[in-house]
Each structure stands twice: as C-alpha cells, then as structure tokens.
Write a protein that holds these residues in place. Structure first.
Motif, PDB file in Angstrom:
ATOM      1  N   UNK A 131      40.904   1.022  20.971  1.00 37.01           N
ATOM      2  CA  UNK A 131      42.269   1.162  21.475  1.00 37.01           C
ATOM      3  C   UNK A 131      42.365   0.692  22.921  1.00 37.01           C
ATOM      4  N   UNK A 132      41.426   1.079  23.760  1.00 38.45           N
ATOM      5  CA  UNK A 132      41.467   0.671  25.158  1.00 38.45           C
ATOM      6  C   UNK A 132      41.115  -0.804  25.328  1.00 38.45           C
ATOM      7  N   UNK A 133      40.260  -1.303  24.474  1.00 35.42           N
ATOM      8  CA  UNK A 133      39.875  -2.715  24.532  1.00 35.42           C
ATOM      9  C   UNK A 133      40.994  -3.623  24.022  1.00 35.42           C
ATOM     10  N   UNK A 134      41.807  -3.150  23.102  1.00 30.34           N
ATOM     11  CA  UNK A 134      42.882  -3.959  22.510  1.00 30.34           C
ATOM     12  C   UNK A 134      43.870  -4.443  23.561  1.00 30.34           C
ATOM     13  N   UNK A 135      44.150  -3.621  24.562  1.00 29.50           N
ATOM     14  CA  UNK A 135      45.110  -4.024  25.588  1.00 29.50           C
ATOM     15  C   UNK A 135      44.545  -5.126  26.478  1.00 29.50           C
ATOM     16  N   UNK A 136      43.240  -5.210  26.603  1.00 30.46           N
ATOM     17  CA  UNK A 136      42.624  -6.293  27.375  1.00 30.46           C
ATOM     18  C   UNK A 136      42.489  -7.548  26.529  1.00 30.46           C
ATOM     19  N   UNK A 137      42.238  -7.365  25.256  1.00 24.19           N
ATOM     20  CA  UNK A 137      42.052  -8.491  24.343  1.00 24.19           C
ATOM     21  C   UNK A 137      43.384  -9.166  24.023  1.00 24.19           C
ATOM     22  N   UNK A 138      44.428  -8.360  23.854  1.00 22.65           N
ATOM     23  CA  UNK A 138      45.774  -8.854  23.526  1.00 22.65           C
ATOM     24  C   UNK A 138      46.764  -8.290  24.527  1.00 22.65           C
ATOM     25  N   UNK A 158      41.830  -1.434   6.251  1.00 26.96           N
ATOM     26  CA  UNK A 158      42.425  -2.208   7.326  1.00 26.96           C
ATOM     27  C   UNK A 158      42.162  -1.659   8.731  1.00 26.96           C
ATOM     28  N   UNK A 159      42.338  -0.383   8.947  1.00 28.89           N
ATOM     29  CA  UNK A 159      42.190   0.166  10.301  1.00 28.89           C
ATOM     30  C   UNK A 159      40.765   0.017  10.805  1.00 28.89           C
ATOM     31  N   UNK A 160      39.785   0.328   9.977  1.00 28.87           N
ATOM     32  CA  UNK A 160      38.398   0.211  10.431  1.00 28.87           C
ATOM     33  C   UNK A 160      37.978  -1.253  10.557  1.00 28.87           C
ATOM     34  N   UNK A 161      38.558  -2.141   9.766  1.00 26.58           N
ATOM     35  CA  UNK A 161      38.293  -3.575   9.937  1.00 26.58           C
ATOM     36  C   UNK A 161      38.889  -4.056  11.257  1.00 26.58           C
ATOM     37  N   UNK A 162      40.064  -3.517  11.614  1.00 25.60           N
ATOM     38  CA  UNK A 162      40.677  -3.843  12.896  1.00 25.60           C
ATOM     39  C   UNK A 162      39.795  -3.367  14.048  1.00 25.60           C
ATOM     40  N   UNK A 163      39.263  -2.161  13.939  1.00 22.52           N
ATOM     41  CA  UNK A 163      38.353  -1.631  14.960  1.00 22.52           C
ATOM     42  C   UNK A 163      37.162  -2.570  15.124  1.00 22.52           C
ATOM     43  N   UNK A 204      36.371  -4.629  18.617  1.00 16.53           N
ATOM     44  CA  UNK A 204      35.121  -4.354  19.327  1.00 16.53           C
ATOM     45  C   UNK A 204      34.186  -5.554  19.370  1.00 16.53           C
ATOM     46  N   UNK A 205      34.300  -6.469  18.406  1.00 16.01           N
ATOM     47  CA  UNK A 205      33.394  -7.616  18.344  1.00 16.01           C
ATOM     48  C   UNK A 205      33.950  -8.871  19.006  1.00 16.01           C
ATOM     49  N   UNK A 206      35.255  -8.916  19.251  1.00 13.97           N
ATOM     50  CA  UNK A 206      35.863 -10.108  19.849  1.00 13.97           C
ATOM     51  C   UNK A 206      35.527 -10.190  21.328  1.00 13.97           C
ATOM     52  N   UNK A 207      35.096 -11.375  21.781  1.00 14.73           N
ATOM     53  CA  UNK A 207      34.773 -11.519  23.211  1.00 14.73           C
ATOM     54  C   UNK A 207      36.038 -11.546  24.062  1.00 14.73           C
ATOM     55  N   UNK A 208      35.951 -10.969  25.231  1.00 14.76           N
ATOM     56  CA  UNK A 208      37.041 -11.005  26.194  1.00 14.76           C
ATOM     57  C   UNK A 208      36.664 -12.058  27.223  1.00 14.76           C
ATOM     58  N   UNK A 209      37.528 -13.083  27.376  1.00 10.75           N
ATOM     59  CA  UNK A 209      37.220 -14.142  28.335  1.00 10.75           C
ATOM     60  C   UNK A 209      37.476 -13.649  29.748  1.00 10.75           C
TER      61      UNK A 209
END
Length: 71
Positions: A18-25, A52-57, A61-66
C-alpha cells in the motif's frame, strides 16, 4: 466459502504494498491502490485465496521504482 483470517506476514505485505503503490503510481491511481490495499489489511480476512488482491501485492512489491519516481 468460509473466510480465512490473514496471518501477520500477509498483513505486513499488504501494508508494505500500500505504501509502495503511491511511489510506484503517483497520483490518483496510486492513491486508490493504496487505500484499497490498506482496507484489505484492516479487514484482515483472505477472501478468494491468492486471487487478484494478492497478485496485486506481488506486482507492487516486485516492480522496480525508478530514480525519477523515487524523487
């Protein structure tokens, strides 16, 4: 279907995503994802197994943040 309570590890993964999502998107998409994941963490039950929710997590968590996204 009987709801299964989430264990501590799953709740912490949801909160971290949840906290990472705001940085990623940045913007409304990240805010919506973050709120939805925090709601699932607060609810505390795993509905639908690893759908779906756990796949989203996993995705968040696995997507790199540039570097430009991190700034």
């Amino acid at each position: 279907m009987v709801p299964v309570p989430m264990d501590h590890h799953d709740k912490m993964r949801l909160r971290a995503a949840a906290f990472r999502a705001t940085r990623l998107y940045p913007g409304p998409v990240g805010e919506l994802l973050s709120r939805e994941l925090l709601t699932w963490e607060e609810f505390g039950y795993r509905l639908g197994g690893s759908q779906l929710v756990m796949r989203l997590v996993d995705h968040v968590l696995q997507s790199p943040i540039t570097q430009t996204e991190a700034a």
